[in-house]
Design a protein around this motif. Structure first.
Motif, PDB file in Angstrom:
ATOM      1  N   GLN A  39       0.796  -1.229   0.000  1.00 35.06           N
ATOM      2  CA  GLN A  39       0.000   0.000   0.000  1.00 35.06           C
ATOM      3  C   GLN A  39       0.832   1.284   0.000  1.00 35.06           C
ATOM      4  O   GLN A  39       0.273   2.373  -0.089  1.00 35.06           O
ATOM      5  CB  GLN A  39      -0.949   0.011   1.208  1.00 35.06           C
ATOM      6  N   LYS A  94     -13.609  -1.820   4.840  1.00 36.11           N
ATOM      7  CA  LYS A  94     -14.489  -2.247   3.750  1.00 36.11           C
ATOM      8  C   LYS A  94     -14.308  -3.700   3.322  1.00 36.11           C
ATOM      9  O   LYS A  94     -15.197  -4.278   2.715  1.00 36.11           O
ATOM     10  CB  LYS A  94     -14.255  -1.351   2.516  1.00 36.11           C
ATOM     11  N   ARG A  95     -13.120  -4.261   3.584  1.00 38.53           N
ATOM     12  CA  ARG A  95     -12.867  -5.603   3.070  1.00 38.53           C
ATOM     13  C   ARG A  95     -12.752  -6.604   4.212  1.00 38.53           C
ATOM     14  O   ARG A  95     -11.780  -6.604   4.957  1.00 38.53           O
ATOM     15  CB  ARG A  95     -11.603  -5.600   2.216  1.00 38.53           C
ATOM     16  N   TYR A 111     -11.925  -9.617   4.640  1.00 37.98           N
ATOM     17  CA  TYR A 111     -10.754 -10.475   4.895  1.00 37.98           C
ATOM     18  C   TYR A 111      -9.630  -9.679   5.526  1.00 37.98           C
ATOM     19  O   TYR A 111      -8.861 -10.214   6.329  1.00 37.98           O
ATOM     20  CB  TYR A 111     -10.294 -11.202   3.624  1.00 37.98           C
ATOM     21  N   MET A 165     -10.397 -16.412   2.622  1.00 40.56           N
ATOM     22  CA  MET A 165     -11.228 -15.359   2.034  1.00 40.56           C
ATOM     23  C   MET A 165     -10.511 -14.534   0.974  1.00 40.56           C
ATOM     24  O   MET A 165     -11.155 -13.894   0.152  1.00 40.56           O
ATOM     25  CB  MET A 165     -11.716 -14.404   3.132  1.00 40.56           C
ATOM     26  N   LEU A 166      -9.190 -14.517   1.005  1.00 44.98           N
ATOM     27  CA  LEU A 166      -8.509 -13.619   0.083  1.00 44.98           C
ATOM     28  C   LEU A 166      -8.280 -14.253  -1.279  1.00 44.98           C
ATOM     29  O   LEU A 166      -8.043 -13.560  -2.258  1.00 44.98           O
ATOM     30  CB  LEU A 166      -7.190 -13.113   0.689  1.00 44.98           C
ATOM     31  N   VAL A 167      -8.366 -15.581  -1.364  1.00 42.34           N
ATOM     32  CA  VAL A 167      -8.136 -16.219  -2.666  1.00 42.34           C
ATOM     33  C   VAL A 167      -9.426 -16.256  -3.467  1.00 42.34           C
ATOM     34  O   VAL A 167     -10.521 -16.216  -2.920  1.00 42.34           O
ATOM     35  CB  VAL A 167      -7.573 -17.651  -2.512  1.00 42.34           C
TER      36      VAL A 167
END
Lengths: 309, 196
Positions: free
Chosen positions: B101, B114-115, B117, B168-170
């Motif tokens: 980031q 917002k996300r 995961y 959750m991220l994949v």
């Protein structure tokens, strides 16, 4: 600080393209057979649609791929796609066309002018590349098979061949095979929409979707369906693989849009692969329609792009 | 404590465990300077650090069941394993904040709120903070043994958060994150079953 002990540039990158293409022509002319199988050279004319941004290295373009037919890791396709037989290759064209049929790819390519189109490519995961494709406009092919007046959409399918595509034979089904994608007919007929047959002046590597793949530069990369075996014209919006898998995450349109986040990735910025910053490469702002708004924004006039994401 | 049923009681000191735990990190330091981390080096590092964090967290979680079920006494190494896991969590987070980031705090904050995961991953990190902060002997005396034990049960939701964060991220359902999640669920399930 990033130290490297070896130069990153391959000979291809420091040799002007015209020069090495010329050299390959000569080689091909003298002893053509010797080059067969090793990524044959493809002559291509330059296109006014090309960006003048610096292309991503061939190594990065060919070693960092999403092609779930060969595994879910980005290094899997380069490792596993070599087994895929891409010659001979047939493409079935059916549905609402005047000339349906199962065409040999070589026949489809006859009379097509192969262009070099250097396009930006934006992945939904938030990274991007600049890729020098070789190919021809999808419109040229569609015109040849004569779409019927009621046709509104184009549907595409990828090969299913578990014996050569390791990701299709896994214990867990990663996606519903075949991979399917689609475009509205006016999107398909847009001059930017390309059927790619090559990369960096050579035939397309298997991991990049050999021998024939779609490239729609203003949409996220997953719309660019690879290793196409079927093209159908229809009057109904076709189902698309990622939309079936997770409809709240992947819409039919999937136009690159910094304003509309994916639930898991902000789309406001992107990391350009091989940007020169190495480990500390900065993200850059993502452009609406991936920078192709002038050519394509009119296709979506009056549509709410938050709804039709 | 069923010390009597320990069949294997290693005499090894703990410092080699700390050193061994640093090997993956040193390997990636070597890769940064001399190797090829691939087309997207920041992502490669981010994923590698996260995965090593999960591996060491799982190893720490396995120590009690190994002792109770198989009589393998690795208890004296648990602090080392836990601290190494925390080191990889911190490295994973640092790579995300700094290299992924670029310390763009508004974007990072938006990610966290917002996300899901990222929310869950960040929650796992926060749960581990008091554990890392009380990982020295004086802290045990200070907090009190029973409270200290209770506090360190926070590792259970923290590891679960880590494993869920990965799943959750994949995209789609690849095998690897599901394997990690299954191991974590098994190790936590064992505790429910044994009521420890």
């Amino acid at each position: 600080m990033l130290l490297r002990h070896a130069p990153d540039l391959s000979e291809r990158e420091v040799t002007p393209r015209d020069l090495y293409l010329n050299r390959r022509h000569l080689l091909a002319g003298f002893g053509g057979m010797m080059l067969a199988g090793a990524g044959a050279a493809q002559a291509a004319v330059k296109s006014p649609f090309s960006t003048d941004e610096t292309p991503t290295s061939l190594k990065d373009i060919t070693s960092y791929n999403n092609f779930y037919e060969f595994g879910t890791d980005k290094s899997d396709p380069a490792r596993n796609a070599g087994r895929l037989t891409v010659k001979p290759w047939k493409v079935k064209i059916d549905g609402m066309v005047g000339k349906p049929g199962e065409y040999d790819l070589d026949d489809l390519l006859k009379g097509m002018t192969i262009e070099e189109r250097i396009y930006r490519m934006r992945c939904v995961e938030g990274w991007s590349m600049v890729i020098p494709w070789n190919g021809f406009p999808l419109a040229s092919l569609l015109k040849r098979v004569e779409p019927q007046s009621g046709a509104k959409f184009v549907a595409f399918e990828t090969l299913v061949r578990p014996s050569e595509m390791s990701g299709q034979s896994g214990f867990f089904k990663i996606l519903d095979w075949p991979y399917v994608e689609g475009l509205r007919l006016d999107e398909a007929m847009n001059p930017l929409t390309l059927l790619a047959t090559g990369l960096y002046g050579e035939s397309l590597p298997n991991q990049n979707g050999a021998p024939l793949r779609l490239v729609v530069p203003w949409k996220y990369g997953f719309k660019g369906i690879k290793s196409i075996v079927r093209i159908s014209l229809t009057d109904k919006q076709p189902a698309t693989s990622w939309n079936i898998q997770a409809p709240q995450e992947y819409g039919f349109y999937s136009n690159v849009n910094p304003e509309v986040d994916h639930p898991r990735w902000s789309q406001a910025t992107e990391r350009r692969i091989g940007d020169g910053g190495g480990l500390f490469a900065k993200r850059r702002p993502t452009l609406p329609f991936n920078g192709y708004a002038d050519q394509v924004a009119s296709l979506y006039a009056g549509m709410d792009l938050r709804k039709f994401y | 404590m069923a010390i009597a049923n320990l069949r294997i009681q290693p005499r090894f000191p703990t410092w080699p465990v700390y050193l061994a735990g640093l090997i993956p990190a040193l390997f990636y330091v070597y890769q940064i300077f001399y190797g090829d981390l691939g087309a997207d080096p920041a992502k490669t590092l981010e994923h590698a650090m996260g995965e090593w964090a999960l591996r060491f967290l799982i190893l720490g979680l396995a120590i009690t069941p190994l002792r109770r079920e198989l009589g393998i006494g690795l208890l004296k190494y648990r602090r080392a394993v836990g601290l190494i896991a925390f080191l990889y969590v911190v490295l994973h987070l640092t790579v995300y904040l700094l290299l992924d980031q670029g310390l763009d705090w508004p974007a990072i904050w938006a990610d966290i709120v917002k996300r899901p995961y990222i929310t869950i991953g960040m929650a796992g990190f926060v749960l581990l903070l008091p554990l890392a902060a009380t990982s020295f002997n004086a802290a045990i005396r200070w907090v009190g043994g029973r409270n200290w034990n209770r506090l360190h049960k926070l590792v259970y939701p923290a590891v679960l958060a880590g494993a869920v964060h990965y799943v959750m991220l994949v995209k789609s359902w690849p095998l690897e994150p599901l394997v990690y999640l299954a191991i974590v669920v098994a190790l936590l399930g064992w505790r429910v079953w044994r009521r420890t």
